[in-house]
Design an enzyme around this catalytic site. Structure first.
Site, PDB file in Angstrom:
ATOM      1  N   SER A   1     -11.355 -48.859 135.453  1.00 22.74           N
ATOM      2  CA  SER A   1     -12.632 -48.203 136.325  1.00 22.74           C
ATOM      3  C   SER A   1     -12.547 -48.947 137.655  1.00 22.74           C
ATOM      4  CB  SER A   1     -13.748 -48.358 135.569  1.00 22.74           C
ATOM      5  OG  SER A   1     -13.620 -47.875 134.184  1.00 22.74           O
TER       6      SER A   1
ATOM      7  N   CYS B   1     -24.348 -47.517 136.223  1.00 20.82           N
ATOM      8  CA  CYS B   1     -23.947 -47.285 134.803  1.00 20.82           C
ATOM      9  C   CYS B   1     -25.373 -47.589 133.818  1.00 20.82           C
ATOM     10  CB  CYS B   1     -22.775 -47.889 134.121  1.00 20.82           C
ATOM     11  SG  CYS B   1     -22.499 -47.763 132.300  1.00 20.82           S
TER      12      CYS B   1
ATOM     13  N   CYS C   1     -15.040 -40.044 122.205  1.00 16.57           N
ATOM     14  CA  CYS C   1     -15.130 -41.259 123.049  1.00 16.57           C
ATOM     15  C   CYS C   1     -16.033 -42.185 122.333  1.00 16.57           C
ATOM     16  CB  CYS C   1     -16.085 -40.453 124.511  1.00 16.57           C
ATOM     17  SG  CYS C   1     -16.608 -41.871 125.478  1.00 16.57           S
TER      18      CYS C   1
ATOM     19  N   HIS D   1     -13.084 -47.700 141.389  1.00 16.44           N
ATOM     20  CA  HIS D   1     -14.278 -47.279 142.175  1.00 16.44           C
ATOM     21  C   HIS D   1     -14.255 -47.849 143.605  1.00 16.44           C
ATOM     22  CE1 HIS D   1     -15.767 -45.340 138.652  1.00 16.44           C
ATOM     23  NE2 HIS D   1     -16.010 -46.461 137.863  1.00 16.44           N
TER      24      HIS D   1
ATOM     25  N   GLU E   1     -23.838 -44.856 120.708  1.00 14.26           N
ATOM     26  CA  GLU E   1     -23.636 -43.365 120.803  1.00 14.26           C
ATOM     27  C   GLU E   1     -22.129 -43.165 121.001  1.00 14.26           C
ATOM     28  OE1 GLU E   1     -27.602 -42.258 122.932  1.00 14.26           O
ATOM     29  OE2 GLU E   1     -26.104 -42.707 124.192  1.00 14.26           O
TER      30      GLU E   1
ATOM     31  N   CYS F   1     -23.958 -53.708 127.233  1.00 15.26           N
ATOM     32  CA  CYS F   1     -22.980 -54.063 127.930  1.00 15.26           C
ATOM     33  C   CYS F   1     -23.329 -55.585 128.901  1.00 15.26           C
ATOM     34  CB  CYS F   1     -22.404 -53.193 128.844  1.00 15.26           C
ATOM     35  SG  CYS F   1     -20.828 -53.494 129.688  1.00 15.26           S
TER      36      CYS F   1
ATOM     37  N   ASN G   1     -22.207 -38.997 137.206  1.00 18.73           N
ATOM     38  CA  ASN G   1     -23.500 -38.477 136.319  1.00 18.73           C
ATOM     39  C   ASN G   1     -24.647 -39.524 136.415  1.00 18.73           C
ATOM     40  OD1 ASN G   1     -21.541 -36.687 134.954  1.00 18.73           O
ATOM     41  ND2 ASN G   1     -20.776 -38.719 133.826  1.00 18.73           N
TER      42      ASN G   1
ATOM     43  N   CYS H   1     -22.290 -53.010 136.421  1.00 24.01           N
ATOM     44  CA  CYS H   1     -22.083 -51.967 137.199  1.00 24.01           C
ATOM     45  C   CYS H   1     -23.332 -51.359 137.432  1.00 24.01           C
ATOM     46  CB  CYS H   1     -21.141 -51.129 136.537  1.00 24.01           C
ATOM     47  SG  CYS H   1     -19.527 -52.069 136.052  1.00 24.01           S
TER      48      CYS H   1
ATOM     49  N   CYS I   1     -19.927 -39.788 130.799  1.00 21.60           N
ATOM     50  CA  CYS I   1     -19.526 -40.751 131.059  1.00 21.60           C
ATOM     51  C   CYS I   1     -20.503 -41.742 131.663  1.00 21.60           C
ATOM     52  CB  CYS I   1     -18.427 -41.077 131.925  1.00 21.60           C
ATOM     53  SG  CYS I   1     -16.791 -41.071 131.006  1.00 21.60           S
TER      54      CYS I   1
HETATM   55  C1  LIG Z   1     -19.229 -46.365 130.299  1.00 23.30           C
HETATM   56  S1  LIG Z   1     -17.684 -47.033 130.708  1.00 23.30           S
HETATM   57  C2  LIG Z   1     -17.047 -47.905 129.275  1.00 23.30           C
HETATM   58  C3  LIG Z   1     -15.679 -48.416 129.061  1.00 23.30           C
HETATM   59  C4  LIG Z   1     -15.456 -49.536 130.044  1.00 23.30           C
HETATM   60  N1  LIG Z   1     -16.528 -50.320 130.176  1.00 23.30           N
HETATM   61  C5  LIG Z   1     -15.190 -49.245 131.744  1.00 23.30           C
HETATM   62  O1  LIG Z   1     -16.143 -49.577 132.586  1.00 23.30           O
HETATM   63  O2  LIG Z   1     -14.186 -48.735 131.933  1.00 23.30           O
HETATM   64  C6  LIG Z   1     -16.727 -45.489 130.822  1.00 23.30           C
HETATM   65  C7  LIG Z   1     -16.257 -45.039 132.160  1.00 23.30           C
HETATM   66  O3  LIG Z   1     -17.483 -44.454 132.556  1.00 23.30           O
HETATM   67  C8  LIG Z   1     -17.644 -44.704 134.015  1.00 23.30           C
HETATM   68  N2  LIG Z   1     -19.008 -44.644 134.351  1.00 23.30           N
HETATM   69  C9  LIG Z   1     -20.094 -45.557 134.045  1.00 23.30           C
HETATM   70  N3  LIG Z   1     -21.083 -44.937 134.595  1.00 23.30           N
HETATM   71  C10 LIG Z   1     -21.101 -43.502 135.402  1.00 23.30           C
HETATM   72  C11 LIG Z   1     -21.911 -42.650 135.631  1.00 23.30           C
HETATM   73  N4  LIG Z   1     -22.873 -42.630 135.839  1.00 23.30           N
HETATM   74  N5  LIG Z   1     -21.108 -41.529 135.918  1.00 23.30           N
HETATM   75  C12 LIG Z   1     -19.881 -41.432 135.816  1.00 23.30           C
HETATM   76  N6  LIG Z   1     -19.162 -42.160 135.421  1.00 23.30           N
HETATM   77  C13 LIG Z   1     -19.562 -43.539 135.018  1.00 23.30           C
HETATM   78  C14 LIG Z   1     -17.062 -45.901 134.013  1.00 23.30           C
HETATM   79  O4  LIG Z   1     -16.844 -46.321 135.598  1.00 23.30           O
HETATM   80  C15 LIG Z   1     -15.894 -45.918 133.087  1.00 23.30           C
HETATM   81  O5  LIG Z   1     -14.717 -45.440 133.882  1.00 23.30           O
HETATM   82  S1  SF4 Z   2     -19.213 -49.141 133.412  1.00 24.35           S
HETATM   83 FE1  SF4 Z   2     -18.292 -50.052 131.683  1.00 24.35          FE
HETATM   84  S2  SF4 Z   2     -18.235 -52.177 132.233  1.00 24.35           S
HETATM   85 FE2  SF4 Z   2     -19.621 -51.274 133.815  1.00 24.35          FE
HETATM   86  S3  SF4 Z   2     -21.636 -51.567 132.695  1.00 24.35           S
HETATM   87 FE3  SF4 Z   2     -20.786 -49.485 132.006  1.00 24.35          FE
HETATM   88  S4  SF4 Z   2     -19.881 -49.909 130.175  1.00 24.35           S
HETATM   89 FE4  SF4 Z   2     -20.115 -51.781 131.152  1.00 24.35          FE
END
Ligand SMILES: C[S@@+](CC[C@H](N)C(=O)[O-])C[C@H]1O[C@@H](n2cnc3c(N)ncnc32)[C@H](O)[C@@H]1O
Ligand code: SF4
Length: 352
Positions: free
Chosen positions: A225, A126, A112, A227, A99, A119, A301, A123, A344
């Site tokens: 990221s 996510c 984006c 956190h 996506e 992945c 989210n 995390c 995100c």
């Molecule tokens: C999906 S990640 C992709 C890029 C990379 N893998 C990373 O972790 O930075 C992009 C951003 O979304 C954040 N993220 C992941 N799950 C989330 C959620 N449920 N709500 C808000 N942000 C989230 C991550 O911490 C990161 O800052």
């Molecule tokens: S936040 Fe980024 S590194 Fe963590 S699982 Fe999601 S996509 Fe992967």
């Protein structure tokens, strides 16, 4: 030898550099400029069929068809959020889906994009982590997502794309070479000619690759990221922190800054009962002192059946106050596209 292999199984012609294409034509007894012409069709004009290469002779087109295929992505489904955000479900040549999202604001239109199908990191908050890693995206699959969003930006918002963030599915630094090749194409005059300063690579923090990024003199912006700035908390929510603990992350970020002089953005979510105490905020302030940076406090989210809950507004305020008191720039980012699961961390190929 490369060109012996192509006869056996047809190779994606877009995996070839311009030089490789030129070499191929020379090996066929043709002129190298033919390679440049084909390259232009593939990258500047974005054709999906050899038959559309109208200044290439029919015989040459047939020869290309015998040797190569043109893989390309297809936007399978486009959804538009009530806030104007657009989410594309992108079908890859092997039927897997990723996506990408277009986020319009008054001043910019941001793409984006995804870097992997799923992945490999874990995390806990996510949605993409649930998919596991199926495969890396190729440079052209990343590039094509950007082109598709750029087209939509022009069509729906009457302006070209202004920024790109690697915040879609996947960890870009775990697909380093392909991400860098895609960025090269996005920034080259033959591609989209975008400034690398408008591209942000977001990583959960892979120290070795952050150092490599600095060594390779990538001109992009870096977001981490974070956190949590406490190892015990970070390991609980981002288990790979056990392998890449904060001291290694810190060292790699110091290295990045010493080489690039570009400040880092920390992405940070404040969750209830996870990282919402003054001790957590103090640890972040301390971490922010190592390298010039700013902090993006982002909204959580919720993903299905997750245990994570956004902390009360007072906890975010407490963070903001403490950071600002210590001279650290903070922004509070609201999510976009939540109603279509385009925010995100929500990208998980849901078909709803
Ligand atoms: C999906 S990640 C992709 C890029 C990379 N893998 C990373 O972790 O930075 C992009 C951003 O979304 C954040 N993220 C992941 N799950 C989330 C959620 N449920 N709500 C808000 N942000 C989230 C991550 O911490 C990161 O800052
Ligand atoms: S936040 Fe980024 S590194 Fe963590 S699982 Fe999601 S996509 Fe992967």
């Amino acid at each position: 030898m490369y060109f012996c292999e192509v006869k056996e199984s047809k190779k994606d012609i877009r995996a070839l550099t311009k030089e490789q294409l030129q070499e191929f034509f020379i090996s066929q007894g043709d002129k190298s400029f033919r390679g440049s012409q084909v390259y232009e069709w593939l990258w500047n004009k974005g054709v999906h069929s050899f038959d559309d290469m109208t200044n290439i002779s029919k015989d040459t087109r047939e020869m290309l068809k015998e040797n190569f295929v043109i893989n390309h992505i297809r936007v399978d489904r486009m959804q538009r959020s009530s806030d104007g955000t657009i989410k594309n479900a992108v079908k890859l040549h092997d039927s897997l889906t990723v996506e990408s999202v277009l986020i319009p604001t008054k001043t910019r239109t941001t793409a984006c994009v995804s870097s992997q199908v799923g992945c490999s990191l874990d995390c806990q908050f996510c949605a993409t982590a649930r998919l596991k890693r199926m495969r890396n995206l190729n440079p052209d699959e990343i590039y094509d997502q950007v082109v598709a969003i750029d087209n939509e930006s022009r069509l729906y918002y009457d302006r070209p794309l202004s920024n790109i963030v690697f915040m879609g599915m996947g960890e870009p630094l775990m697909n380093y070479n392909n991400v860098m090749k895609a960025i090269e194409k996005i920034t080259s005059p033959e591609g989209l000619g975008m400034s690398p300063k408008r591209i942000t690579v977001s990583t959960s923090g892979v120290p070795k690759m952050i150092k490599k990024l600095a060594d390779d003199e990538a001109k992009i912006k870096l977001a981490v990221s974070l956190h949590s700035a406490r190892d015990e908390v970070r390991t609980a929510i981002m288990p790979f922190n056990e392998t890449f603990p904060l001291k290694d992350l810190r060292e790699s970020l110091e290295y990045w800054y010493s080489k690039t002089k570009r400040r880092i953005t920390y992405e940070y979510i404040v969750w209830k009962d996870i990282n919402d105490t003054p001790e957590d905020a103090r640890a972040l302030v301390q971490f922010c002192k190592y390298v010039p940076c700013k902090v993006n406090l982002i909204e959580y989210n919720p993903i299905d059946d997750g245990d994570f809950r956004q902390a009360a507004g007072s906890a975010t305020d407490m963070y903001q106050e403490m950071l600002e008191k210590n001279g650290i720039t903070v922004t509070v980012r609201r999510s976009r596209g939540k109603d279509i699961d385009a925010a995100c961390g929500q990208l998980a190929n849901k078909s709803s």
